[in-house]
Scaffold this active site. Sequence first.
Site, PDB file in Angstrom:
ATOM      1  N   CYS A  62      18.194  43.190   7.584  1.00 38.49           N
ATOM      2  CA  CYS A  62      18.282  42.111   6.771  1.00 38.49           C
ATOM      3  C   CYS A  62      16.615  42.172   6.413  1.00 38.49           C
ATOM      4  CB  CYS A  62      18.815  40.198   7.060  1.00 38.49           C
ATOM      5  SG  CYS A  62      18.230  39.218   6.248  1.00 38.49           S
ATOM      6  N   CYS A  69      15.183  35.377  13.964  1.00 35.53           N
ATOM      7  CA  CYS A  69      16.518  36.074  13.752  1.00 35.53           C
ATOM      8  C   CYS A  69      16.450  37.079  14.418  1.00 35.53           C
ATOM      9  CB  CYS A  69      17.119  36.175  11.882  1.00 35.53           C
ATOM     10  SG  CYS A  69      18.359  36.294  11.700  1.00 35.53           S
ATOM     11  N   CYS A 106      33.886  31.190   9.542  1.00 37.19           N
ATOM     12  CA  CYS A 106      33.631  31.413   9.184  1.00 37.19           C
ATOM     13  C   CYS A 106      32.837  32.918   9.090  1.00 37.19           C
ATOM     14  CB  CYS A 106      32.205  30.572   9.456  1.00 37.19           C
ATOM     15  SG  CYS A 106      30.360  30.304   8.667  1.00 37.19           S
ATOM     16  N   CYS A 197      28.077  22.976   4.289  1.00 32.85           N
ATOM     17  CA  CYS A 197      27.215  23.110   5.739  1.00 32.85           C
ATOM     18  C   CYS A 197      25.917  23.415   5.626  1.00 32.85           C
ATOM     19  CB  CYS A 197      28.723  24.106   6.758  1.00 32.85           C
ATOM     20  SG  CYS A 197      28.119  24.554   7.627  1.00 32.85           S
ATOM     21  N   ARG A 269      28.209  19.748  13.778  1.00 30.73           N
ATOM     22  CA  ARG A 269      28.018  20.127  14.848  1.00 30.73           C
ATOM     23  C   ARG A 269      27.567  20.698  15.960  1.00 30.73           C
ATOM     24  NH1 ARG A 269      29.308  24.997  11.118  1.00 30.73           N
ATOM     25  NH2 ARG A 269      31.388  23.706  11.223  1.00 30.73           N
TER      26      ARG A 269
HETATM   27  N1  SAM Z   1      21.459  35.992   6.338  1.00 34.27           N
HETATM   28  C1  SAM Z   1      22.107  34.308   4.921  1.00 34.27           C
HETATM   29  C2  SAM Z   1      20.823  33.346   5.303  1.00 34.27           C
HETATM   30  O1  SAM Z   1      19.674  33.415   6.503  1.00 34.27           O
HETATM   31  O2  SAM Z   1      21.086  32.154   4.542  1.00 34.27           O
HETATM   32  C3  SAM Z   1      23.022  34.323   6.357  1.00 34.27           C
HETATM   33  C4  SAM Z   1      23.623  33.969   8.037  1.00 34.27           C
HETATM   34  S1  SAM Z   1      22.079  33.265   8.941  1.00 34.27           S
HETATM   35  C5  SAM Z   1      22.313  34.109  10.624  1.00 34.27           C
HETATM   36  C6  SAM Z   1      22.337  31.596   8.818  1.00 34.27           C
HETATM   37  C7  SAM Z   1      21.915  30.521  10.276  1.00 34.27           C
HETATM   38  O3  SAM Z   1      22.065  31.208  11.500  1.00 34.27           O
HETATM   39  C8  SAM Z   1      20.262  30.489   9.879  1.00 34.27           C
HETATM   40  O4  SAM Z   1      19.972  29.865   8.748  1.00 34.27           O
HETATM   41  C9  SAM Z   1      20.027  30.045  11.125  1.00 34.27           C
HETATM   42  O5  SAM Z   1      20.019  28.600  10.522  1.00 34.27           O
HETATM   43  C10 SAM Z   1      20.995  29.939  12.444  1.00 34.27           C
HETATM   44  N2  SAM Z   1      19.983  31.045  12.746  1.00 34.27           N
HETATM   45  C11 SAM Z   1      19.868  32.395  13.153  1.00 34.27           C
HETATM   46  N3  SAM Z   1      19.466  33.083  14.341  1.00 34.27           N
HETATM   47  C12 SAM Z   1      19.579  32.087  15.307  1.00 34.27           C
HETATM   48  C13 SAM Z   1      18.942  31.847  16.736  1.00 34.27           C
HETATM   49  N4  SAM Z   1      18.186  32.964  17.083  1.00 34.27           N
HETATM   50  N5  SAM Z   1      19.048  30.905  16.568  1.00 34.27           N
HETATM   51  C14 SAM Z   1      19.946  29.355  16.137  1.00 34.27           C
HETATM   52  N6  SAM Z   1      19.769  29.710  15.277  1.00 34.27           N
HETATM   53  C15 SAM Z   1      20.037  30.703  14.564  1.00 34.27           C
HETATM   54 FE1  SF4 Z   2      18.343  37.143   7.479  1.00 35.37          FE
HETATM   55 FE2  SF4 Z   2      18.067  36.042   9.477  1.00 35.37          FE
HETATM   56 FE3  SF4 Z   2      16.709  35.329   8.025  1.00 35.37          FE
HETATM   57 FE4  SF4 Z   2      19.519  35.216   7.460  1.00 35.37          FE
HETATM   58  S1  SF4 Z   2      18.673  34.324   9.246  1.00 35.37           S
HETATM   59  S2  SF4 Z   2      18.096  35.484   5.941  1.00 35.37           S
HETATM   60  S3  SF4 Z   2      20.433  37.251   8.296  1.00 35.37           S
HETATM   61  S4  SF4 Z   2      16.582  37.346   8.652  1.00 35.37           S
END
Ligand code: SAM
Ligand code: SF4
Length: 323
Positions: A62, A69, A106, A197, A269
């Site tokens: 990404c 992330c 999801c 959500c 949730r």
């Molecule tokens: N890429 C898209 C976005 O960011 O909108 C969708 C997937 S993203 C992984 C969705 C959500 O997962 C993020 O906004 C964050 O709230 C959650 N998330 C990602 N990594 C995480 C982590 N290490 N611990 C907790 N929540 C996490």
């Molecule tokens: Fe990309 Fe992760 Fe950010 Fe979603 S949360 S935009 S997957 S870096």
Amino acid sequence: MQSPDTSGANTIRHDWSEDEVTALFQTPFNDLVFRAQSLYRQFFDPNAIQLSTLLNIKTGGCPEDCAYCPQSARYATGLNAEPLMDIAEVKSAAVQAREKGASRFCMGAAWRSPKDRDLDQVIEMIRVVKDQGLEACATLGMLTREQADKLKSAGLDFYNHNLDTSEAFYETIISTRTYQDRLDTLEAVREAGMKVCCGGIVGMGEGLADRVQMLITLANLPSHPESVPINLLVRVEGTPLEDQADLDPFDMVRMIAVARIMMPASYVRLSAGRNEMTDELQALCFLAGANSVFYGEKLLTTGNPEFARDQSLFRRLGLKATH
Ligand code: SAM
Ligand code: SF4
Ligand code: DTB
């Protein structure tokens, strides 16, 4: 403390103030949990839990820089980027989710925003999920109104897009898109007629004021998100937040309780982080008004409790899955 308002009147509000929400967080723990649980019972069956299963349909690579992330291409987390999953794999994951008792499926993609070509494939996936009798949710990054309309027409029930934290703390976590970008996507999703959500993450080093502000932004939207995921940061090696300090577990319970009080008719949730939580902490979160979890042995890239552990927890607590 005053006794909880059990009349049900004036409980869906969009005018929360910083002082009042801060005071809620500072309420003695027993009073806070009692109030949240009392309100919860006016809106929901207290012994029911909604189960959503996640599937990562596009892993890693990404371009965004979200500090939490593991899927950001900027951090060396050892994750291999993969192309968009094929439809047969999505189908078998949806079949398994239904057989295990999930009501919602999801699909997550590690994109900044979907390209139109990608969206056509996701639309096929939505059909496969709906054919299983599951509710469909997707989290694909930022959307335009046209993209939101397309997803709605394809039958997508929910769109997940998190605020993650307060506007003030946000810039220490993400630089590649703004808070306003997130609010714009939420508005596009709402206007397209999908259920929203939207929640965030605790344990990223934010202060109480940031938790207060994030919940105020959510609850003061014109309509409350139908689903509010509260994630505990999963600290992944290689990400900038890998060494973040532990969160006091009671702060997780407080976050759930305050979200429940501010958005009493929404599903709250208990999201990422359950794998690192004890059964007792999860039970406290349910008592504080959490009534939904991610159910399945993987979140997107990290672990989630095994089916057997969750099934045993729900049985011991007398929680029944909603259909
Ligand atoms: N890429 C898209 C976005 O960011 O909108 C969708 C997937 S993203 C992984 C969705 C959500 O997962 C993020 O906004 C964050 O709230 C959650 N998330 C990602 N990594 C995480 C982590 N290490 N611990 C907790 N929540 C996490
Ligand atoms: Fe990309 Fe992760 Fe950010 Fe979603 S949360 S935009 S997957 S870096
Ligand atoms: C949400 O609020 N949490 C989920 C889902 N929406 C997409 C994601 C949690 C991801 C945890 C880290 C990982 O497994 O990569």
